[in-house]
Enzyme design. Sequence first.
Site, PDB file in Angstrom:
ATOM      1  N   GLU A  45     -22.919   2.435  31.414  1.00 40.02           N
ATOM      2  CA  GLU A  45     -23.955   3.469  31.461  1.00 40.02           C
ATOM      3  C   GLU A  45     -23.957   4.329  30.196  1.00 40.02           C
ATOM      4  O   GLU A  45     -25.006   4.719  29.713  1.00 40.02           O
ATOM      5  CB  GLU A  45     -23.807   4.334  32.715  1.00 40.02           C
ATOM      6  CG  GLU A  45     -24.135   3.591  34.011  1.00 40.02           C
ATOM      7  CD  GLU A  45     -25.557   3.016  34.061  1.00 40.02           C
ATOM      8  OE1 GLU A  45     -26.451   3.537  33.370  1.00 40.02           O
ATOM      9  OE2 GLU A  45     -25.761   2.014  34.773  1.00 40.02           O
ATOM     10  N   TYR A 128     -26.946  12.436  34.957  1.00 41.01           N
ATOM     11  CA  TYR A 128     -27.350  11.038  35.127  1.00 41.01           C
ATOM     12  C   TYR A 128     -26.128  10.128  35.274  1.00 41.01           C
ATOM     13  O   TYR A 128     -26.025   9.351  36.222  1.00 41.01           O
ATOM     14  CB  TYR A 128     -28.213  10.554  33.937  1.00 41.01           C
ATOM     15  CG  TYR A 128     -28.291   9.050  33.933  1.00 41.01           C
ATOM     16  CD1 TYR A 128     -29.103   8.391  34.854  1.00 41.01           C
ATOM     17  CD2 TYR A 128     -27.487   8.276  33.095  1.00 41.01           C
ATOM     18  CE1 TYR A 128     -29.134   7.008  34.919  1.00 41.01           C
ATOM     19  CE2 TYR A 128     -27.504   6.897  33.154  1.00 41.01           C
ATOM     20  CZ  TYR A 128     -28.335   6.270  34.066  1.00 41.01           C
ATOM     21  OH  TYR A 128     -28.349   4.901  34.147  1.00 41.01           O
ATOM     22  N   ASP A 146     -32.539   8.674  34.626  1.00 38.19           N
ATOM     23  CA  ASP A 146     -32.556   8.580  33.159  1.00 38.19           C
ATOM     24  C   ASP A 146     -34.011   8.553  32.713  1.00 38.19           C
ATOM     25  O   ASP A 146     -34.924   8.764  33.521  1.00 38.19           O
ATOM     26  CB  ASP A 146     -31.746   7.362  32.677  1.00 38.19           C
ATOM     27  CG  ASP A 146     -32.437   6.044  32.991  1.00 38.19           C
ATOM     28  OD1 ASP A 146     -33.422   6.033  33.762  1.00 38.19           O
ATOM     29  OD2 ASP A 146     -32.002   5.005  32.450  1.00 38.19           O
TER      30      ASP A 146
HETATM   31  N1  ADE Z   1     -30.095   1.360  31.583  1.00 35.99           N
HETATM   32  C1  ADE Z   1     -29.300   2.312  32.087  1.00 35.99           C
HETATM   33  N2  ADE Z   1     -28.556   1.851  33.089  1.00 35.99           N
HETATM   34  C2  ADE Z   1     -28.849   0.536  33.224  1.00 35.99           C
HETATM   35  C3  ADE Z   1     -28.411  -0.493  34.072  1.00 35.99           C
HETATM   36  N3  ADE Z   1     -27.468  -0.251  34.969  1.00 35.99           N
HETATM   37  N4  ADE Z   1     -28.974  -1.706  33.925  1.00 35.99           N
HETATM   38  C4  ADE Z   1     -29.906  -1.922  32.980  1.00 35.99           C
HETATM   39  N5  ADE Z   1     -30.362  -1.003  32.147  1.00 35.99           N
HETATM   40  C5  ADE Z   1     -29.835   0.219  32.253  1.00 35.99           C
END
Ligand code: ADE
Length: 362
Positions: A45, A128, A146
């Site tokens: 993340e 987030y 996000d």
């Molecule tokens: N962007 C942020 N978290 C994500 C996730 N778990 N999978 C794909 N894109 C992301």
Amino acid sequence: MVSGVTFERDRDITRALVAWFGASARELPWRSCGTRDPYRVLVSELMLQQTQASRVAERFDEFLARFPTVEALARADEGEVLAAWSGLGYYRRARLLHGAARAIVGEHGGRFPRGAAELASLPGLGRYTAGAVASLAFGEQTPAVDANVMRVVLRLEGRVLATADPRAVRLAWARAGALVEAGARLRPARGAAVVNEALIELGAVVCPARGPKCGDCPVAGWCVARARGSTGRIPARKKRPVRRAVYFASVLVADGEGRLAVTRRGDDGLWAGLHEAPTVERMDRASTGAEVGKLLGVGRVREVGSFAFKTTHRDCHFVVYRGRAPRRAPEGWRYLGPEAIAGLGLSSPQRRILLEMGAGGA
Ligand code: ADE
């Protein structure tokens, strides 16, 4: 109070979303291991916050191989972590991840706090990331908003607001929270996690800022923006940041064995703590070759190339020179071969300078 209409709409949106995610989710390395280990979720993340999933996918396994556990990451020194982060950009995230790992090991005995509120108290974890780890790893019924989720929710509700607008922030967290709740009712064990990741995925793949693919969208039937034709205006554009120009002059200086001089940037500001060829930097104009040679003590310099590089806030202009090694290396200089240089934390322009332009020899 939640009205019946809202409740049913949320239930139906959530059902469609969960079914779509089950059928269409991309295979990504951080999703591959069935159980969602909180350390893997945290690393992925943080990497994903400002970097495309395809780029993260190329680097994730390598980072995990180098730092397989939160303890291994906490033990590493910052230079190693920055080096492993090379190519992902926004190095502040690497420092925050490292700080969080040290806090988890130092203050929590190596065990992740489980709830979003406790996670948010770790250094570097915003609302987030805390929500993502709490829901994806521990199944907590908590939203994780996000930029992707924000855009999806604003469009679903047809609200023409900029993402930084406090009304947009409140709305997005509240609506995402309601969808997560509906997800948890639908699937008590993993519903919250699936809804969070499905919203992120939808924003990334089907509902990007430009070129939304409404024909492929599982929730298009409930989308107010689509019905009103306002999708392209949501989120409302914020003013572009004004980029300041910065002029860099970097000098490739080889010692007798062809190794190149490398220095480390200061602890603050752009590319803090990363390594570079000896460099002069000014804000008002490019330095002349004569100035560069004198300032760095490398005598007459010869220009070997130039290029531009944009960051979010800066227009960087690089001129690259070659110069002679001073008899005594100034403080902070080290001469290193290409393999050692490749193992350092380097910004993208310095990677280009030291490893591509520097590879040609004198
Ligand atoms: N962007 C942020 N978290 C994500 C996730 N778990 N999978 C794909 N894109 C992301």
